[in-house]
Scaffold this active site. Structure first.
Site, PDB file in Angstrom:
ATOM      1  N   TYR A 146      20.312  -0.206   7.624  1.00 46.22           N
ATOM      2  CA  TYR A 146      19.068  -0.850   7.211  1.00 46.22           C
ATOM      3  C   TYR A 146      18.864  -0.548   5.742  1.00 46.22           C
ATOM      4  O   TYR A 146      19.073   0.588   5.305  1.00 46.22           O
ATOM      5  CB  TYR A 146      17.884  -0.301   8.038  1.00 46.22           C
ATOM      6  CG  TYR A 146      16.555  -0.855   7.576  1.00 46.22           C
ATOM      7  CD1 TYR A 146      16.119  -2.098   8.010  1.00 46.22           C
ATOM      8  CD2 TYR A 146      15.752  -0.159   6.670  1.00 46.22           C
ATOM      9  CE1 TYR A 146      14.915  -2.627   7.569  1.00 46.22           C
ATOM     10  CE2 TYR A 146      14.556  -0.680   6.221  1.00 46.22           C
ATOM     11  CZ  TYR A 146      14.141  -1.919   6.670  1.00 46.22           C
ATOM     12  OH  TYR A 146      12.955  -2.439   6.218  1.00 46.22           O
ATOM     13  N   ASP A 228      23.317   4.340   0.704  1.00 43.55           N
ATOM     14  CA  ASP A 228      21.872   4.292   0.915  1.00 43.55           C
ATOM     15  C   ASP A 228      21.468   5.607   1.582  1.00 43.55           C
ATOM     16  O   ASP A 228      21.696   5.810   2.772  1.00 43.55           O
ATOM     17  CB  ASP A 228      21.535   3.088   1.805  1.00 43.55           C
ATOM     18  CG  ASP A 228      20.041   2.984   2.096  1.00 43.55           C
ATOM     19  OD1 ASP A 228      19.313   3.981   1.894  1.00 43.55           O
ATOM     20  OD2 ASP A 228      19.606   1.903   2.538  1.00 43.55           O
ATOM     21  N   LYS A 256      12.014   8.066   0.631  1.00 40.11           N
ATOM     22  CA  LYS A 256      11.357   8.823   1.699  1.00 40.11           C
ATOM     23  C   LYS A 256      11.002  10.279   1.363  1.00 40.11           C
ATOM     24  O   LYS A 256       9.961  10.538   0.796  1.00 40.11           O
ATOM     25  CB  LYS A 256      12.189   8.754   2.967  1.00 40.11           C
ATOM     26  CG  LYS A 256      12.225   7.335   3.561  1.00 40.11           C
ATOM     27  CD  LYS A 256      12.344   7.346   5.049  1.00 40.11           C
ATOM     28  CE  LYS A 256      12.669   5.985   5.626  1.00 40.11           C
ATOM     29  NZ  LYS A 256      11.520   5.284   6.184  1.00 40.11           N
TER      30      LYS A 256
HETATM   31  N1  PMP Z   1      17.164   2.297   3.451  1.00 38.04           N
HETATM   32  C1  PMP Z   1      17.001   2.994   4.581  1.00 38.04           C
HETATM   33  C2  PMP Z   1      18.181   3.692   5.166  1.00 38.04           C
HETATM   34  C3  PMP Z   1      15.751   3.088   5.188  1.00 38.04           C
HETATM   35  O1  PMP Z   1      15.591   3.766   6.329  1.00 38.04           O
HETATM   36  C4  PMP Z   1      14.650   2.435   4.571  1.00 38.04           C
HETATM   37  C5  PMP Z   1      13.254   2.507   5.158  1.00 38.04           C
HETATM   38  N2  PMP Z   1      13.166   2.711   6.479  1.00 38.04           N
HETATM   39  C6  PMP Z   1      14.883   1.705   3.394  1.00 38.04           C
HETATM   40  C7  PMP Z   1      16.147   1.667   2.861  1.00 38.04           C
HETATM   41  C8  PMP Z   1      13.768   0.964   2.719  1.00 38.04           C
HETATM   42  O2  PMP Z   1      12.831   1.849   2.232  1.00 38.04           O
HETATM   43  P1  PMP Z   1      11.325   1.394   1.980  1.00 38.04           P
HETATM   44  O3  PMP Z   1      10.740   1.043   3.310  1.00 38.04           O
HETATM   45  O4  PMP Z   1      10.705   2.596   1.359  1.00 38.04           O
HETATM   46  O5  PMP Z   1      11.364   0.228   1.053  1.00 38.04           O
END
Ligand code: PMP
Length: 429
Positions: A146, A228, A256
């Protein structure tokens, strides 16, 4: 004492009149909770606990979807924010804090020779993808995991409404631990793939050599490797999962957990590529907002000074092992498992006895909430969780797992679910 959600349910109706979804985040919205039988709005939180607007108190196993790594209202972070507040929130010029944070990231994260900040994880992943396209002069992307809400990624999911078809054609999904699925993308799109962007680890462990091979295939084909680390960052270790596994990517994305809840993310990477960030458009009004940067600096320093990461792994392991043992004891382990690393665990649930995974998850959530835990199927560990807290949760699981097993066997689960089912944000096609 049976928890009631009168205020949450009443307020939901009012909020829905002015806020679509009644939340800013799918995973915090009513969709993720048993309808009518769960808290929907927070009043406050401290340490490892959260209170809803009905006055119910819970041990929080979600922690703001992972940002709260130290605990709510963590003194050193809150003090740093207050101190910065006295100097200013945001300025008309860049501040020296930005240099300090970039230097801290460089100290810990193997690929982070240079850094730029953002507000959400999606800022960093989207910046990384644009940068890779600029560096390589190619348009296509391979994705795994994701990566946020922007068109280039969300167009690969079932929630792709509003994403142009032409954009969707540029992103290709590959399967974790399946090198052939990545090789196929390169074979079908020769000299077209700008980058491979992936979560280093989600709840599945990388097979031996998988990450090394991904790097090799990516580079052999002239693409950039982007890790990521929005989830893994500051949890797998101070250097992220890239340090944990000893594989350095070209670019990486953090977010995060880096500021204990303040909104900040980082796009980091090798200098030869990162220098080009100055040429692409990666720029926003709030990018240098100083309260979040001050909070990130102190959060990372707390991670350096205190055994935060060791703690979340230690108590996380007690919880993970304990939960899996209880699942085995109750003969549930075949279809319910707690996967992932101790610092971030995910319940993997499959349908059984004629019940769907969502029915099982909804019942579990109903019972776990009633036992006093805010739960949506993950264990997002924080420094504020104590061993005692974890034992309380395990005691609750012991009773709940026994109950659900009986209900499944006697085919009485459905009539014991008191509210509407949890909704899947990404519908299975
Ligand atoms: N990459 C990963 C692996 C994530 O878990 C998330 C958020 N859950 C994101 C990107 C996107 O981050 P944000 O919701 O802060 O835009």
């Amino acid at each position: 004492m049976i928890k009631k959600f009168t205020e949450s349910n009443k307020f939901l109706k009012e909020v829905l009149e002015v806020i679509p979804l009644a939340s800013q985040t799918f995973s915090k919205s009513y969709l993720q909770y048993i309808k009518g039988e769960a808290p929907l709005f927070a009043a406050r939180a401290k340490g490892a606990y959260i209170w809803d607007i009905d006055g119910n108190k819970y041990l929080d196993m979600i922690n703001g979807l992972l940002p709260v790594i130290l605990g709510y209202q963590y003194k050193a972070v809150d003090e740093a924010i207050k101190k910065q507040l006295k100097k200013g929130i945001i300025f008309s010029l860049s501040s020296a804090l930005e240099y300090e944070l970039a230097s801290l990231l460089r100290k810990h994260i193997p690929c982070a020779e240079m850094a730029r900040f953002g507000k959400n994880g999606s800022d960093a992943t989207t910046g990384a993808v644009r940068l890779a396209r600029a560096v390589t002069g190619r348009d296509h992307i391979a994705v795994c995991g994701y990566h946020g809400w922007h068109d280039w990624y969300i167009g690969t999911t079932t929630r792709d409404l509003g994403v142009p078809e032409d954009t969707k054609k540029l992103s290709h999904k590959f399967i974790y631990n399946d090198l052939a699925s990545l090789e196929k993308i390169f074979a079908e799109n020769p000299d077209k793939i700008a980058a491979v962007i992936m979560e280093i680890e989600n709840y599945e462990e990388p097979k031996t050599g998988f990450l090394e091979k991904v790097k090799e295939i990516t580079h052999k084909n002239g693409a950039l490797l982007i890790f990521d680390e929005v989830i893994t960052g500051f949890r797998w270790g101070l250097g992220g999962a890239q340090k944990y596994y000893g594989i350095t990517p070209d670019l990486a994305c953090f977010g995060k957990s880096m500021a204990n809840g303040m909104p900040i993310s980082a796009l980091v990477g090798k200098k030869e590529y990162m220098e080009k960030v100055a040429d692409i458009f990666y720029s926003f009004t709030q990018g240098g907002e100083a309260l979040s940067i001050a909070a990130a600096i102190v959060t990372i320093k707390e991670l350096e000074k205190k055994k935060v990461i060791a703690h979340i792994w230690k108590i996380g392991k007690i919880l993970q092992d304990g939960t899996n043992k209880l699942l085995q004891k109750n003969r549930l382990a075949e279809f319910i498992k707690v996967k992932g690393k101790p610092c971030w665990q995910v319940f993997s649930i499959s349908g059984v006895y004629g019940y769907s995974d969502l029915e099982i998850k909804t019942y579990l959530q109903q019972e776990i909430i009633q036992a006093g835990f805010l739960w949506y199927g993950q264990h997002n560990m924080s420094f504020a969780h104590t061993e005692k807290d974890i034992k309380k949760l395990l005691n609750a699981y012991a009773k709940i797992f026994q109950k659900i097993k009986k209900l499944l066997e006697s085919k009485k689960l459905k009539e014991n679910i008191k509210g509407g089912l949890i909704t899947n944000v990404f519908k299975v096609r």
